[in-house]
Design a protein around this motif. Structure first.
Motif, short mmCIF file in Angstrom:
data_model
loop_
_atom_site.label_atom_id
_atom_site.label_comp_id
_atom_site.label_asym_id
_atom_site.label_seq_id
_atom_site.Cartn_x
_atom_site.Cartn_y
_atom_site.Cartn_z
N TYR A 68 -4.78 -18.89 -21.05
CA TYR A 68 -3.97 -19.84 -20.29
C TYR A 68 -4.79 -21.10 -20.10
O TYR A 68 -6.03 -21.07 -20.16
CB TYR A 68 -3.57 -19.24 -18.93
CG TYR A 68 -2.50 -18.20 -19.07
CD1 TYR A 68 -1.17 -18.52 -18.85
CD2 TYR A 68 -2.81 -16.90 -19.46
CE1 TYR A 68 -0.17 -17.56 -19.00
CE2 TYR A 68 -1.83 -15.95 -19.60
CZ TYR A 68 -0.51 -16.28 -19.38
OH TYR A 68 0.47 -15.35 -19.54
N TYR A 69 -4.12 -22.20 -19.85
CA TYR A 69 -4.77 -23.50 -19.74
C TYR A 69 -4.30 -24.16 -18.45
O TYR A 69 -3.11 -24.23 -18.17
CB TYR A 69 -4.40 -24.38 -20.94
CG TYR A 69 -4.67 -23.68 -22.25
CD1 TYR A 69 -5.91 -23.74 -22.86
CD2 TYR A 69 -3.68 -22.91 -22.86
CE1 TYR A 69 -6.17 -23.08 -24.04
CE2 TYR A 69 -3.93 -22.23 -24.05
CZ TYR A 69 -5.17 -22.32 -24.63
OH TYR A 69 -5.42 -21.64 -25.80
N VAL A 70 -5.26 -24.66 -17.66
CA VAL A 70 -4.97 -25.32 -16.39
C VAL A 70 -5.26 -26.80 -16.54
O VAL A 70 -6.37 -27.17 -16.94
CB VAL A 70 -5.81 -24.73 -15.24
CG1 VAL A 70 -5.41 -25.35 -13.91
CG2 VAL A 70 -5.73 -23.22 -15.19
N ALA A 78 -5.23 -28.74 -9.32
CA ALA A 78 -4.62 -28.16 -10.51
C ALA A 78 -3.15 -28.51 -10.51
O ALA A 78 -2.43 -28.27 -9.53
CB ALA A 78 -4.80 -26.65 -10.50
N THR A 81 -0.44 -24.44 -14.85
CA THR A 81 -1.08 -23.48 -15.73
C THR A 81 -0.06 -23.04 -16.76
O THR A 81 1.04 -22.62 -16.39
CB THR A 81 -1.58 -22.26 -14.94
OG1 THR A 81 -2.49 -22.69 -13.93
CG2 THR A 81 -2.28 -21.26 -15.85
N SER A 83 0.60 -21.39 -21.05
CA SER A 83 0.06 -20.76 -22.25
C SER A 83 0.79 -21.35 -23.44
O SER A 83 1.81 -22.02 -23.29
CB SER A 83 0.23 -19.24 -22.21
OG SER A 83 1.59 -18.90 -22.31
#
Length: 153
Positions: A68-70, A78, A81, A83
């Motif tokens: 996953y990428y934040v 943030a 999030t 994917s």
């Protein structure tokens, strides 16, 4: 280059010397790593797409890996999030795969950092969704720093 260092409280560092240098080098070569690179960012109005490449330099197949990428704003908050729409899957040693991730509702210029997280239900080598504990999957992935945006684990 993969060598271990010892960071001291005063900010200085030194290389850690293995007790059996040959054994330590052999283990590092045998285990290898997967390498994740952020290749491009694409402005899409009020959305941002990042193009990522994973190279499998491990001595075994990556059967499935879903990191996953934040996305973070400049204030450290943030934003989201996400994917990729597809996992990194069926990657034999030496294979390369490209995946896109889209952050909706935020322009690329507003993203100052992308952090790679999760991936804990991977299936590669001796790890699978039944025995992988938190962080073990991503521990086998090296995230390469990018000139486009701060990119890290």
């Amino acid at each position: 280059d993969g060598r271990r260092v010892l960071l001291k409280d005063n900010g200085k560092w030194q290389y850690v010397v293995a007790t059996d240098k040959g054994q330590a080098e052999g283990k590092a070569k045998q285990e290898g790593e997967a390498v994740l690179t952020l290749e491009r960012k694409i402005e899409r109005g009020n959305n941002c797409r990042f193009v990522l490449r994973l190279v499998n330099n491990l001595p075994y197949e990556i059967r499935s890996l879903v990191p996953y990428y934040v996305a973070y704003r400049a204030d450290g908050v943030a934003y989201d999030t996400v994917s990729s729409g597809s996992s990194f899957a069926a990657m034999k040693p030496g294979d390369k795969l490209v995946r896109d991730v889209d952050f909706t509702g935020i322009a690329c210029r507003d993203i100052v950092r992308v952090q790679v997280v999760g991936g804990d239900r991977c299936d590669m080598g001796d790890l699978d969704k039944f025995n992988a504990t938190e962080g073990q999957c991503l521990a086998r992935v090296r995230v390469v720093a990018s000139d486009l945006v701060r990119f890290e684990k």
